[in-house]
Design an enzyme around this catalytic site. Sequence first.
Site, PDB file in Angstrom:
ATOM      1  N   ASP A   1      12.788 -47.499  10.399  1.00 17.21           N
ATOM      2  CA  ASP A   1      11.413 -47.368  10.892  1.00 17.21           C
ATOM      3  C   ASP A   1      11.301 -47.822  12.348  1.00 17.21           C
ATOM      4  OD1 ASP A   1       9.510 -46.352   9.056  1.00 17.21           O
ATOM      5  OD2 ASP A   1       9.672 -48.167   7.833  1.00 17.21           O
TER       6      ASP A   1
ATOM      7  N   LYS B   1       9.318 -38.723   1.048  1.00 17.81           N
ATOM      8  CA  LYS B   1      10.548 -39.173   1.710  1.00 17.81           C
ATOM      9  C   LYS B   1      11.746 -38.941   0.791  1.00 17.81           C
ATOM     10  CE  LYS B   1       7.983 -42.378   4.581  1.00 17.81           C
ATOM     11  NZ  LYS B   1       7.470 -43.713   4.863  1.00 17.81           N
TER      12      LYS B   1
ATOM     13  N   GLN C   1       7.719 -49.623   2.685  1.00 16.91           N
ATOM     14  CA  GLN C   1       6.488 -48.870   2.946  1.00 16.91           C
ATOM     15  C   GLN C   1       5.325 -49.817   3.227  1.00 16.91           C
ATOM     16  OE1 GLN C   1       6.465 -45.510   3.167  1.00 16.91           O
ATOM     17  NE2 GLN C   1       4.295 -45.474   3.646  1.00 16.91           N
TER      18      GLN C   1
HETATM   19  N1  GUN Z   1       2.954 -46.607   6.392  1.00 16.75           N
HETATM   20  C1  GUN Z   1       2.363 -45.663   7.151  1.00 16.75           C
HETATM   21  N2  GUN Z   1       3.265 -45.096   7.979  1.00 16.75           N
HETATM   22  C2  GUN Z   1       4.448 -45.697   7.738  1.00 16.75           C
HETATM   23  C3  GUN Z   1       5.757 -45.542   8.272  1.00 16.75           C
HETATM   24  O1  GUN Z   1       6.018 -44.729   9.178  1.00 16.75           O
HETATM   25  N3  GUN Z   1       6.703 -46.350   7.737  1.00 16.75           N
HETATM   26  C4  GUN Z   1       6.445 -47.252   6.775  1.00 16.75           C
HETATM   27  N4  GUN Z   1       7.438 -48.005   6.344  1.00 16.75           N
HETATM   28  N5  GUN Z   1       5.238 -47.430   6.257  1.00 16.75           N
HETATM   29  C5  GUN Z   1       4.249 -46.657   6.735  1.00 16.75           C
END
Ligand code: GUN
Length: 284
Positions: free
Chosen positions: A117, A50, A94
């Site tokens: 998200d 990211k 996350q």
């Molecule tokens: N863990 C697995 N996929 C995601 C996601 O799309 N966003 C976040 N914040 N954590 C994750």
Amino acid sequence: MIIDGKKVSDKIKSELKNKVYKLKEGGIVPGLAVILVGNNPASKIYVKNKQKACEEIGIQSRQYLLDEKTSQKDLLELIEHLNKSTQTHGILVQLPLPSHIDEFTVAQAINAEKDVDCFNASNVGKLILDKSNLLPCTPAGIIELLKRYHIQIQGKNCTIVGRSNIVGKPLALMMLKENSTVTICHSKTLELENFCRQADILISAVGKQKTIKADMVKPKATVIDVGINRNSEGKICGDVDFSGVFPKAGFITPVPGGVGPMTIAMLMKNVICAAELHLSSPLD
Ligand code: GUN
């Protein structure tokens, strides 16, 4: 035909670069805060990817790498600080979080306009009502892939295997909005293969390799694989038995290089969208 998620995501990121450039001309540098609690190896890789995408397109990314033992109170205080920061347009925590921290409480603490998200209840509620500015990244990435490959969604039977809050449930809503007929299957579904065989678009988001085998796939169906698993040799693989399903499917996404890069491209899109919203209603 293999759907190349990496190629499409690169194209989207180059389109987004122009938007970032325009925002910067107006004095706004889009900023994303990424919080990682603990040392989950997969999460570390996702967070790094990211950050790399942010750098590529000119978004300012700030990482907060917190100890596994960080208290929920400290995490909530950090989120509160970022909610107030005018340089932070998107906040991402996350998942998964350590078991002493409640994911729902954390999602609720994030300012809805910075919830890139689309995890908090206000944004999920708006999603149901088709009123959300920010869309959940993985489902949005899947729909973008289908559209960019001109795969018809309207009127088609879409079977989603997996009912998670991150993928299965929001994806079902979004495919419904695109006028497909949606079936959601899960671990307690009886005769899963029958639901899968009806699908023109079959999407697996389970997290278990070889969930989808060739005899479960309608000839020429589009097969979208959201799974990220490791096989017995330690290699990354999806939920779909790719070599078996590939000859039968019309379109299929590989793992890696399918949905994964699209999730990140959609996150970038959300950060820019949040920054643009901030332009029209600045917090300060
Ligand atoms: N863990 C697995 N996929 C995601 C996601 O799309 N966003 C976040 N914040 N954590 C994750």
